[in-house]
Design a protein around this motif. Structure first.
Motif, PDB file in Angstrom:
ATOM      1  N   PHE A   1      36.306  48.393  35.393  1.00  0.00           N
ATOM      2  CA  PHE A   1      37.180  47.924  36.490  1.00  0.00           C
ATOM      3  C   PHE A   1      38.606  47.632  36.019  1.00  0.00           C
ATOM      4  O   PHE A   1      39.475  47.358  36.829  1.00  0.00           O
ATOM      5  CB  PHE A   1      36.615  46.645  37.118  1.00  0.00           C
ATOM      6  CG  PHE A   1      35.218  46.787  37.660  1.00  0.00           C
ATOM      7  CD1 PHE A   1      34.960  47.625  38.737  1.00  0.00           C
ATOM      8  CD2 PHE A   1      34.164  46.077  37.101  1.00  0.00           C
ATOM      9  CE1 PHE A   1      33.673  47.752  39.239  1.00  0.00           C
ATOM     10  CE2 PHE A   1      32.878  46.203  37.598  1.00  0.00           C
ATOM     11  CZ  PHE A   1      32.626  47.042  38.665  1.00  0.00           C
ATOM     12  N   TRP A   2      38.837  47.625  34.702  1.00  0.00           N
ATOM     13  CA  TRP A   2      40.154  47.192  34.189  1.00  0.00           C
ATOM     14  C   TRP A   2      41.259  48.154  34.579  1.00  0.00           C
ATOM     15  O   TRP A   2      41.031  49.356  34.764  1.00  0.00           O
ATOM     16  CB  TRP A   2      40.147  47.119  32.650  1.00  0.00           C
ATOM     17  CG  TRP A   2      39.267  46.062  32.075  1.00  0.00           C
ATOM     18  CD1 TRP A   2      38.797  44.943  32.701  1.00  0.00           C
ATOM     19  CD2 TRP A   2      38.730  46.031  30.751  1.00  0.00           C
ATOM     20  NE1 TRP A   2      38.016  44.228  31.850  1.00  0.00           N
ATOM     21  CE2 TRP A   2      37.962  44.873  30.645  1.00  0.00           C
ATOM     22  CE3 TRP A   2      38.831  46.864  29.652  1.00  0.00           C
ATOM     23  CZ2 TRP A   2      37.283  44.521  29.491  1.00  0.00           C
ATOM     24  CZ3 TRP A   2      38.167  46.537  28.487  1.00  0.00           C
ATOM     25  CH2 TRP A   2      37.398  45.375  28.405  1.00  0.00           C
ATOM     26  N   GLU A   3      42.486  47.615  34.580  1.00  0.00           N
ATOM     27  CA  GLU A   3      43.666  48.447  34.765  1.00  0.00           C
ATOM     28  C   GLU A   3      43.975  49.150  33.436  1.00  0.00           C
ATOM     29  O   GLU A   3      43.572  48.685  32.365  1.00  0.00           O
ATOM     30  CB  GLU A   3      44.863  47.584  35.176  1.00  0.00           C
ATOM     31  CG  GLU A   3      44.712  46.968  36.561  1.00  0.00           C
ATOM     32  CD  GLU A   3      45.933  46.132  36.973  1.00  0.00           C
ATOM     33  OE1 GLU A   3      46.266  46.134  38.153  1.00  0.00           O
ATOM     34  OE2 GLU A   3      46.539  45.486  36.089  1.00  0.00           O
TER      35      GLU A   3
ATOM     36  N   TYR B   1      41.343  37.281  31.244  1.00  0.00           N
ATOM     37  CA  TYR B   1      40.593  37.568  32.473  1.00  0.00           C
ATOM     38  C   TYR B   1      41.607  38.257  33.364  1.00  0.00           C
ATOM     39  O   TYR B   1      42.244  37.643  34.205  1.00  0.00           O
ATOM     40  CB  TYR B   1      39.964  36.334  33.120  1.00  0.00           C
ATOM     41  CG  TYR B   1      38.584  36.719  33.624  1.00  0.00           C
ATOM     42  CD1 TYR B   1      38.449  37.737  34.558  1.00  0.00           C
ATOM     43  CD2 TYR B   1      37.434  36.137  33.131  1.00  0.00           C
ATOM     44  CE1 TYR B   1      37.192  38.157  34.962  1.00  0.00           C
ATOM     45  CE2 TYR B   1      36.177  36.544  33.521  1.00  0.00           C
ATOM     46  CZ  TYR B   1      36.062  37.562  34.439  1.00  0.00           C
ATOM     47  OH  TYR B   1      34.830  37.989  34.838  1.00  0.00           O
ATOM     48  N   PRO B   2      41.797  39.572  33.106  1.00  0.00           N
ATOM     49  CA  PRO B   2      42.914  40.277  33.735  1.00  0.00           C
ATOM     50  C   PRO B   2      42.600  40.679  35.168  1.00  0.00           C
ATOM     51  O   PRO B   2      41.464  40.545  35.629  1.00  0.00           O
ATOM     52  CB  PRO B   2      43.041  41.521  32.854  1.00  0.00           C
ATOM     53  CG  PRO B   2      41.635  41.804  32.403  1.00  0.00           C
ATOM     54  CD  PRO B   2      40.963  40.453  32.272  1.00  0.00           C
ATOM     55  N   MET B   3      43.595  41.207  35.852  1.00  0.00           N
ATOM     56  CA  MET B   3      43.353  41.815  37.154  1.00  0.00           C
ATOM     57  C   MET B   3      42.433  43.014  36.939  1.00  0.00           C
ATOM     58  O   MET B   3      42.572  43.739  35.959  1.00  0.00           O
ATOM     59  CB  MET B   3      44.699  42.264  37.749  1.00  0.00           C
ATOM     60  CG  MET B   3      44.573  42.947  39.073  1.00  0.00           C
ATOM     61  SD  MET B   3      43.753  41.887  40.266  1.00  0.00           S
ATOM     62  CE  MET B   3      45.096  40.872  40.805  1.00  0.00           C
TER      63      MET B   3
ATOM     64  N   CYS C   1      37.985  42.069  41.089  1.00  0.00           N
ATOM     65  CA  CYS C   1      38.522  40.803  41.603  1.00  0.00           C
ATOM     66  C   CYS C   1      39.860  40.980  42.334  1.00  0.00           C
ATOM     67  O   CYS C   1      40.459  40.001  42.761  1.00  0.00           O
ATOM     68  CB  CYS C   1      38.630  39.763  40.485  1.00  0.00           C
ATOM     69  SG  CYS C   1      39.782  40.201  39.185  1.00  0.00           S
ATOM     70  N   ARG C   2      40.316  42.237  42.495  1.00  0.00           N
ATOM     71  CA  ARG C   2      41.647  42.468  43.061  1.00  0.00           C
ATOM     72  C   ARG C   2      41.808  41.827  44.447  1.00  0.00           C
ATOM     73  O   ARG C   2      42.829  41.200  44.738  1.00  0.00           O
ATOM     74  CB  ARG C   2      41.950  43.962  43.150  1.00  0.00           C
ATOM     75  CG  ARG C   2      43.387  44.249  43.606  1.00  0.00           C
ATOM     76  CD  ARG C   2      43.705  45.721  43.607  1.00  0.00           C
ATOM     77  NE  ARG C   2      43.590  46.341  42.305  1.00  0.00           N
ATOM     78  CZ  ARG C   2      44.510  46.225  41.337  1.00  0.00           C
ATOM     79  NH1 ARG C   2      45.604  45.521  41.539  1.00  0.00           N
ATOM     80  NH2 ARG C   2      44.339  46.820  40.186  1.00  0.00           N
ATOM     81  N   ALA C   3      40.782  41.940  45.284  1.00  0.00           N
ATOM     82  CA  ALA C   3      40.907  41.435  46.657  1.00  0.00           C
ATOM     83  C   ALA C   3      41.119  39.918  46.671  1.00  0.00           C
ATOM     84  O   ALA C   3      41.761  39.376  47.570  1.00  0.00           O
ATOM     85  CB  ALA C   3      39.659  41.797  47.448  1.00  0.00           C
TER      86      ALA C   3
ATOM     87  N   GLN D   1      44.047  29.310  44.980  1.00  0.00           N
ATOM     88  CA  GLN D   1      44.523  30.644  44.610  1.00  0.00           C
ATOM     89  C   GLN D   1      43.963  31.110  43.255  1.00  0.00           C
ATOM     90  O   GLN D   1      43.819  30.309  42.331  1.00  0.00           O
ATOM     91  CB  GLN D   1      46.057  30.565  44.514  1.00  0.00           C
ATOM     92  CG  GLN D   1      46.743  31.861  44.266  1.00  0.00           C
ATOM     93  CD  GLN D   1      48.277  31.665  44.297  1.00  0.00           C
ATOM     94  OE1 GLN D   1      48.765  30.613  44.743  1.00  0.00           O
ATOM     95  NE2 GLN D   1      49.007  32.640  43.822  1.00  0.00           N
ATOM     96  N   ARG D   2      43.667  32.401  43.164  1.00  0.00           N
ATOM     97  CA  ARG D   2      43.193  32.973  41.890  1.00  0.00           C
ATOM     98  C   ARG D   2      44.251  33.908  41.325  1.00  0.00           C
ATOM     99  O   ARG D   2      44.968  34.553  42.100  1.00  0.00           O
ATOM    100  CB  ARG D   2      41.910  33.772  42.117  1.00  0.00           C
ATOM    101  CG  ARG D   2      40.728  32.918  42.564  1.00  0.00           C
ATOM    102  CD  ARG D   2      39.568  33.835  42.873  1.00  0.00           C
ATOM    103  NE  ARG D   2      38.473  33.141  43.505  1.00  0.00           N
ATOM    104  CZ  ARG D   2      37.292  32.941  42.934  1.00  0.00           C
ATOM    105  NH1 ARG D   2      37.078  33.353  41.693  1.00  0.00           N
ATOM    106  NH2 ARG D   2      36.319  32.347  43.582  1.00  0.00           N
ATOM    107  N   VAL D   3      44.310  33.976  40.005  1.00  0.00           N
ATOM    108  CA  VAL D   3      45.315  34.820  39.345  1.00  0.00           C
ATOM    109  C   VAL D   3      44.709  35.473  38.094  1.00  0.00           C
ATOM    110  O   VAL D   3      43.761  34.952  37.518  1.00  0.00           O
ATOM    111  CB  VAL D   3      46.564  34.004  38.905  1.00  0.00           C
ATOM    112  CG1 VAL D   3      47.372  33.534  40.095  1.00  0.00           C
ATOM    113  CG2 VAL D   3      46.188  32.840  38.000  1.00  0.00           C
ATOM    114  N   PRO D   4      45.297  36.605  37.657  1.00  0.00           N
ATOM    115  CA  PRO D   4      44.893  37.165  36.365  1.00  0.00           C
ATOM    116  C   PRO D   4      45.428  36.273  35.241  1.00  0.00           C
ATOM    117  O   PRO D   4      46.498  35.676  35.407  1.00  0.00           O
ATOM    118  CB  PRO D   4      45.596  38.535  36.319  1.00  0.00           C
ATOM    119  CG  PRO D   4      46.242  38.734  37.649  1.00  0.00           C
ATOM    120  CD  PRO D   4      46.337  37.419  38.336  1.00  0.00           C
TER     121      PRO D   4
END
Ligand code: FDP
Length: 333
Positions: free
Chosen positions: A213-215, A261-263, A267-269, A311-314
């Motif tokens: 799933f990683w970028e 814990y990257p984007m 978890c993008r949504a 709010q959640r963030v990478p």
């Protein structure tokens, strides 16, 4: 050797003009609550505190009994002291106001009462994370909007890690200081003055099951680390992943490393996995105070202007040169 307790350390910080008497009291009360959580965590099955509580938190995640207990301990301990205007907890949907019968103060306290709670039942380290902001609302009841301040506005941040021993790690903007709980004496003893994170590392932490799933920038970086000495980074890396953010960050504050814990597409949504106000901001303050860096991959975490309490963030944090490398990969892409 002279033992310095947390109380003495805080009084000295107050005398040096780095913290107000109210902030000192606030940190003392958080530390007292942390001791109570530590006692509960350490009893495990003997106190009947393991397993599910049978409820979901505001994030829709199943709460463990200890999530609920730790949250109650922190709320109750901090309500009456007179130094807080309101609180916000990862386990509670909205702002927790101070009951009318108690005096109010000028600070806002935010916390993740029990981070890494899926590790509790298997006796792996968990922790409590906290962040302190000033209340910009003056005399009125703080609203959610009053909490939405960038991490750079934090006046204090810290965490407790409940492992083979309990430690409290704290910053009031003057370096990072570690304390170890002396269980017999019931006091935190100053054991790690000015914790620093080396700028380079050979250790990384990431949940590799999310690799697909990683970028691209994260895939590239992890591939390069795994290529070892013969790869573009020219050194061999080791991997460590506790899956309790507190424990992973504590390792990095102790001996360096990079935590991600990257984007990713999973978890993008939601905006990311970790919570900005309860996890990313306080850890970013500690890591920067220790000479490290903390970024989403594209922006400094403490510069983010929060839009929601939950709010959640990478999150990419730790040894400065490594964090800067991953950020440069994101900015190239
Ligand atoms: P937990 O859900 O067990 O509380 O943000 C919470 C957290 O743990 C972090 O402490 C940890 O790094 C991460 O989630 C682990 O999540 P995954 O197992 O989904 O990777």
């Amino acid at each position: 050797m002279r033992r310095v307790t947390l109380t003495q350390f805080l009084i000295e910080q107050q005398r040096a003009g780095r913290i107000s008497p109210d902030l000192r009291l606030l940190i003392e009360v958080v530390a007292r609550a942390v001791k109570a959580i530590s006692v509960n965590v350490s009893k495990g099955a003997l106190a009947g505190v393991l397993g599910e509580a049978g409820t979901d938190n505001v994030q829709g995640e199943a709460q463990k009994k200890l999530d609920v207990i730790a949250n109650e301990i922190l709320l109750q301990a901090n309500e009456w002291g007179g130094h807080l205007a309101a609180m916000a907890s990862e386990e509670v949907e909205t702002v927790h106001q101070i009951p009318f019968d108690y005096p109010k103060g000028g600070f806002l306290l935010l916390f993740d009462p029990l981070d890494g709670s899926s590790n509790i039942d298997v006796n792996i380290s968990v922790g409590t994370i906290f962040s302190v902001l000033r209340n910009p609302a003056g005399g009125s009841e703080p609203t959610e909007a009053n909490f939405l301040q960038p991490g750079s506005e934090q006046v204090a941040a810290g965490y407790a890690v409940y492992g083979p021993f309990t430690q409290l790690v704290l910053t009031v903007g003057n370096g990072v200081h570690g304390f170890t709980l002396d269980r017999e004496m019931g006091s935190f003893v100053y054991t790690q003055p000015f914790m620093t994170i080396p700028v380079d590392t050979q250790e990384f932490a990431i949940n590799a099951s999310n690799a697909r799933f990683w970028e691209q920038p994260v895939k590239r970086y992890v591939d390069e680390m795994q290529a070892g000495k013969g790869g573009p980074l020219g050194k061999d890396y080791n991997m460590r992943w506790v899956a309790s953010m507190v424990a992973d960050v504590h390792r990095i504050l102790t001996r360096g490393g990079i935590f991600m814990y990257p984007m990713d597409e999973k978890c993008r949504a939601k905006g990311g996995k970790l919570r900005l106000m309860y996890e990313a901001n306080p850890m970013a303050m500690l890591v920067e105070q220790a000479g490290g860096a903390a970024s989403t991959g594209r922006e400094r975490i403490m510069d983010l202007k929060p839009t929601e309490l939950h709010q959640r963030v990478p999150v990419i944090l730790g040894s400065k040169n490594e964090v800067e490398r991953v950020v440069s990969y994101h900015l190239e892409g």
